[in-house]
Design an enzyme around this catalytic site. Sequence first.
Site, PDB file in Angstrom:
ATOM      1  N   ARG A  66       0.936  -1.354  -0.147  1.00 14.54           N
ATOM      2  CA  ARG A  66      -0.088   0.155  -0.027  1.00 14.54           C
ATOM      3  C   ARG A  66       0.863   1.252  -0.006  1.00 14.54           C
ATOM      4  NH1 ARG A  66      -2.335  -3.604  -1.349  1.00 14.54           N
ATOM      5  NH2 ARG A  66      -4.633  -4.409  -0.556  1.00 14.54           N
ATOM      6  N   SER A 122     -11.492  -0.221   2.773  1.00 13.12           N
ATOM      7  CA  SER A 122     -10.584  -0.895   3.720  1.00 13.12           C
ATOM      8  C   SER A 122      -9.883   0.211   4.678  1.00 13.12           C
ATOM      9  CB  SER A 122      -9.644  -1.890   3.250  1.00 13.12           C
ATOM     10  OG  SER A 122      -8.648  -2.326   4.099  1.00 13.12           O
ATOM     11  N   GLU A 161      -4.838   2.893   6.286  1.00 14.12           N
ATOM     12  CA  GLU A 161      -4.748   2.612   4.977  1.00 14.12           C
ATOM     13  C   GLU A 161      -5.500   3.882   4.216  1.00 14.12           C
ATOM     14  OE1 GLU A 161      -6.624  -0.441   1.588  1.00 14.12           O
ATOM     15  OE2 GLU A 161      -5.415  -1.335   3.014  1.00 14.12           O
TER      16      GLU A 161
END
EC number: 1.3.1.98
Length: 297
Positions: free
Chosen positions: A170, A220, A290
Site C-alpha cells: 500500500r 478498507s 490505509e
Amino acid sequence: MKLYDLKAQGLDLQENIPLSRYTFTQTGGPAEYLAFPKTLAELKELLAAAKEDQLPITVIGNASNLIIRDKGIKGLVIILTEMKEIKVEADKVHAQAGARIIDTSFAAGEAGLSGLEFAAGIPGSVGGAVFMNAGAYGGETKDCLESATVVTRDGEVKTYTNAELHFSYRHSLLQENDEIVIAATFALKAGDKATILDQMNYLNALRSYKQPLEYPSCGSVFKRPTGHFVGPMLIKAGLQGKQIGGAQVSTKHAGFIVNKGGATATDYLNLIHYIQKTIKEKDGIALQTEVRIIGEE
C-alpha cells in the site's frame, strides 16, 4: 494567468462545493475551488494558475479510499475523473489516471489479457491504484504495472518505471513527493477471454458477498498488520457494530466503517481513533490507516 482568467476563458471552475458529493463515504467539507480537467493541457493550466495565485493544490481521483475532514480543503482541489481514456495495444493497456481501475481491468479482460483480474472489484481510479499500490485477492498494482506518467507541480511530465516507484504494501514513491499520476501502462499476458472474465465476475461476486456495499464507506480502513487480519482482530476486541454518530464498524465486514446515515468525517475519525486505542490496549498493535485522510483540521 490566474484561476479567474481560466474561468473567464470557459474552464469549469467551481467555488465552495461540498466534497461529500464526490467521496464514497458521502462526507467531507467544501473545496474552496474545484476543477475537473479533461486534458493534460487543462491540468497544466490549473497547476500554473494556482501557483500564480499562491494557492495550495490537492489532487484526488475517485475518492473511494479517502476521508476529507469536515472543514474541507483550502485552495484548489483537482479531481481527475474526467481524464479517463483507456486504450488496449497488443499486450498492454494504457489508462489515464481518472479511469476507474475496474473499467481498466474489464477492458483488459475483454481483450483477452490477463493480469488485472484482481482489480475487477477495486472501486478506485488508476491514479489512486498506482499511488497506493492498491491490491485485492492476492494481486497488487505493482505486479502488472510497466510504467506511470506523472506531472510535477511545475508542469514537467516524467515517466517512472515500475522499479523506480519503489512499491511496497500500500505504498509507492508518489506518497513521498508532490507529483501527480496522469497515466499508467500495464504489461499483461494473453489468455483465454472467457476464463479471465469468469474470474473477474467471480471476484466481483465475492466482493459483493463479503463487503458492505449497501452502505457508503471508504473501503478498507486499516493496513493489515504483519501476521494479522484486521476484521477478526476487531471482532475479537468486541468492536464490530461499534458506532459513533453515523459511522459504524460494519456488521458484515469489520474491516470497513460504513455511513449508516448522516455521518460526518469527524464521526469517522473519532471511530478510527477509538478502534486504534482499543486495539493498542488489548493487543499491543498500532493499527495504521490505509485510508487517506486530508483536509483542514
